[in-house]
Scaffold this motif. Structure first.
Motif, mmCIF file in Angstrom:
data_model
loop_
_atom_site.group_PDB
_atom_site.id
_atom_site.type_symbol
_atom_site.label_atom_id
_atom_site.label_comp_id
_atom_site.label_asym_id
_atom_site.label_seq_id
_atom_site.Cartn_x
_atom_site.Cartn_y
_atom_site.Cartn_z
ATOM 1 N N VAL A 123 0.863 -1.185 0.000
ATOM 2 C CA VAL A 123 0.000 0.000 0.000
ATOM 3 C C VAL A 123 0.899 1.234 0.000
ATOM 4 N N ALA A 124 0.814 2.027 -1.049
ATOM 5 C CA ALA A 124 1.686 3.198 -1.191
ATOM 6 C C ALA A 124 1.352 4.271 -0.158
ATOM 7 N N LEU A 125 2.398 4.964 0.336
ATOM 8 C CA LEU A 125 2.258 6.073 1.271
ATOM 9 C C LEU A 125 2.629 7.377 0.571
ATOM 10 N N PRO A 126 2.107 8.505 1.059
ATOM 11 C CA PRO A 126 2.492 9.794 0.464
ATOM 12 C C PRO A 126 4.001 10.017 0.602
ATOM 13 N N ARG A 127 4.613 10.549 -0.431
ATOM 14 C CA ARG A 127 6.038 10.842 -0.365
ATOM 15 C C ARG A 127 6.279 12.096 0.470
ATOM 16 N N PRO A 128 7.294 12.073 1.352
ATOM 17 C CA PRO A 128 7.546 13.244 2.203
ATOM 18 C C PRO A 128 8.181 14.377 1.424
ATOM 19 N N GLY A 129 8.042 15.562 1.952
ATOM 20 C CA GLY A 129 8.679 16.742 1.364
ATOM 21 C C GLY A 129 9.311 17.558 2.470
ATOM 22 N N GLY A 130 9.632 18.798 2.190
ATOM 23 C CA GLY A 130 10.185 19.681 3.206
ATOM 24 C C GLY A 130 11.700 19.772 3.156
ATOM 25 N N ARG A 131 12.227 20.656 4.011
ATOM 26 C CA ARG A 131 13.657 20.967 4.010
ATOM 27 C C ARG A 131 14.508 19.753 4.345
ATOM 28 N N LEU A 132 14.090 18.967 5.333
ATOM 29 C CA LEU A 132 14.889 17.815 5.733
ATOM 30 C C LEU A 132 14.986 16.802 4.607
ATOM 31 N N GLN A 133 13.875 16.591 3.902
ATOM 32 C CA GLN A 133 13.889 15.639 2.794
ATOM 33 C C GLN A 133 14.823 16.113 1.684
ATOM 34 N N LYS A 134 14.889 17.419 1.469
ATOM 35 C CA LYS A 134 15.802 17.966 0.461
ATOM 36 C C LYS A 134 17.254 17.719 0.851
ATOM 37 N N LEU A 135 17.541 17.785 2.159
ATOM 38 C CA LEU A 135 18.890 17.485 2.621
ATOM 39 C C LEU A 135 19.232 16.017 2.381
ATOM 40 N N PHE A 136 18.261 15.129 2.649
ATOM 41 C CA PHE A 136 18.488 13.708 2.378
ATOM 42 C C PHE A 136 18.857 13.505 0.911
ATOM 43 N N GLN A 137 18.124 14.171 0.031
ATOM 44 C CA GLN A 137 18.344 14.005 -1.401
ATOM 45 C C GLN A 137 19.656 14.647 -1.857
ATOM 46 N N ALA A 138 20.104 15.685 -1.131
ATOM 47 C CA ALA A 138 21.332 16.379 -1.510
ATOM 48 C C ALA A 138 22.585 15.658 -1.021
ATOM 49 N N ARG A 139 22.450 14.788 -0.035
ATOM 50 C CA ARG A 139 23.627 14.119 0.513
ATOM 51 C C ARG A 139 24.240 13.174 -0.506
ATOM 52 N N ARG A 140 25.530 13.317 -0.714
ATOM 53 C CA ARG A 140 26.277 12.462 -1.629
ATOM 54 C C ARG A 140 27.602 12.078 -0.984
ATOM 55 N N SER A 141 28.124 10.928 -1.377
ATOM 56 C CA SER A 141 29.468 10.547 -0.950
ATOM 57 C C SER A 141 30.468 11.142 -1.934
ATOM 58 N N THR A 142 31.164 12.183 -1.495
ATOM 59 C CA THR A 142 32.137 12.887 -2.325
ATOM 60 C C THR A 142 33.536 12.439 -1.929
ATOM 61 N N GLU A 164 23.925 20.538 3.654
ATOM 62 C CA GLU A 164 23.297 21.848 3.814
ATOM 63 C C GLU A 164 24.232 22.968 3.387
ATOM 64 N N LEU A 165 25.533 22.807 3.634
ATOM 65 C CA LEU A 165 26.518 23.848 3.328
ATOM 66 C C LEU A 165 27.078 23.736 1.925
ATOM 67 N N GLY A 166 26.630 22.727 1.170
ATOM 68 C CA GLY A 166 27.166 22.534 -0.158
ATOM 69 C C GLY A 166 28.570 21.951 -0.158
ATOM 70 N N LEU A 167 28.962 21.335 0.951
ATOM 71 C CA LEU A 167 30.265 20.689 1.054
ATOM 72 C C LEU A 167 30.133 19.206 0.743
ATOM 73 N N GLY A 168 31.255 18.543 0.588
ATOM 74 C CA GLY A 168 31.243 17.118 0.294
ATOM 75 C C GLY A 168 31.892 16.325 1.405
ATOM 76 N N GLY A 169 31.640 15.031 1.399
ATOM 77 C CA GLY A 169 32.264 14.171 2.407
ATOM 78 C C GLY A 169 31.865 12.731 2.209
ATOM 79 N N HIS A 170 32.591 11.837 2.874
ATOM 80 C CA HIS A 170 32.207 10.431 2.873
ATOM 81 C C HIS A 170 32.801 9.741 4.097
ATOM 82 N N LEU A 171 32.092 8.717 4.551
ATOM 83 C CA LEU A 171 32.552 7.932 5.690
ATOM 84 C C LEU A 171 33.750 7.095 5.274
ATOM 85 N N LEU A 172 34.723 7.007 6.163
ATOM 86 C CA LEU A 172 35.931 6.231 5.913
ATOM 87 C C LEU A 172 35.813 4.890 6.629
ATOM 88 N N GLY A 173 35.761 3.824 5.856
ATOM 89 C CA GLY A 173 35.552 2.504 6.452
ATOM 90 C C GLY A 173 36.818 1.748 6.775
#
Length: 217
Positions: free
Chosen positions: A43-62, A178-187
């Motif tokens: 059963v499909a749920l409404p997709r979330p929006g808002g500022r926090l969701q935009k941050l989730f979408q902007a996060r990248r491993s740089t 949020e700051l337009g910077l990049g980063g990635h976790l070091l494993g």
């Protein structure tokens, strides 16, 4: 027993080389139907929006950064993602500690006072210790001083510490986005070498580290 797990998963430069060989030879399995999938119709749920969701979408491993350090305001904003009770801590014991390599120095970040304390020069072989092609402009190291947690919770404290470190790391990654910077976790950081470079005893645990900087545009 958690100490045994931690020792077995501890990394050195030699371990990382062996991991590289393992990753080179690894072949992922072809995608299959999830064995935990249920037969009932989803059963499909409404997709979330808002500022926090935009941050989730902007996060990248740089993984590649421009050759310039973060300014004081940027550094304060990134490290400030760990202040003001922004992540959970079991029993309020706060075992998480934050250190960093920045602008050629090793520093300690005081979460409560939003301040840095200088430790000394970063090691010349920092890139090899971190497992990165070159030393990033900023490398944040999250360390667990969890002796009191184990006194209170026993072996379960190991899980609690990793949950705390993961939540804190996510805060940092979202602030980078949020700051337009990049980063990635070091494993694959070399645990003992990192602790030595920070002037810390071997009994502490390097939970994770995050490479950060200006992305190459």
């Amino acid at each position: 027993m958690f100490d045994d797990f931690w020792a077995a998963s501890r990394y050195s430069v030699l371990h990382r080389r062996r991991l590289g060989e393992r990753l080179r030879d690894f072949r992922p399995r072809p995608p299959l139907v999830d064995p935990l999938e249920l037969p009932s119709a989803p059963v499909a749920l409404p997709r979330p929006g808002g500022r926090l969701q935009k941050l989730f979408q902007a996060r990248r491993s740089t993984r590649e950064f421009a050759d310039r350090p973060l300014g004081d305001r940027q550094l304060g904003a990134v490290l400030g993602a760990l202040s003001d009770n922004s992540y959970p801590s079991a029993g309020g014991l706060d075992p998480l500690r934050c250190y960093a390599f920045h602008d050629g120095r090793a520093v300690r970040y005081d979460l409560r006072r939003q301040a840095l304390q200088d430790i000394g020069a970063a090691p010349p072989d920092l890139a090899e210790i971190l497992g990165t092609p070159s030393a990033p402009p900023l490398a944040i190291v999250l360390v667990l001083a969890d002796g009191e947690s184990f006194e209170k919770y026993g072996e379960r404290a190991g899980r609690f510490g990793l949950v705390e470190a993961g939540a804190a790391a996510q805060n940092i990654c979202l602030r980078l986005a949020e700051l337009g910077l990049g980063g990635h976790l070091l494993g694959g950081v070399a645990d003992h070498e990192v602790l030595h470079a920070l002037g810390l005893p071997r009994e502490l645990r390097v939970a994770t580290a995050i490479a950060c900087g200006h992305p190459i545009t």
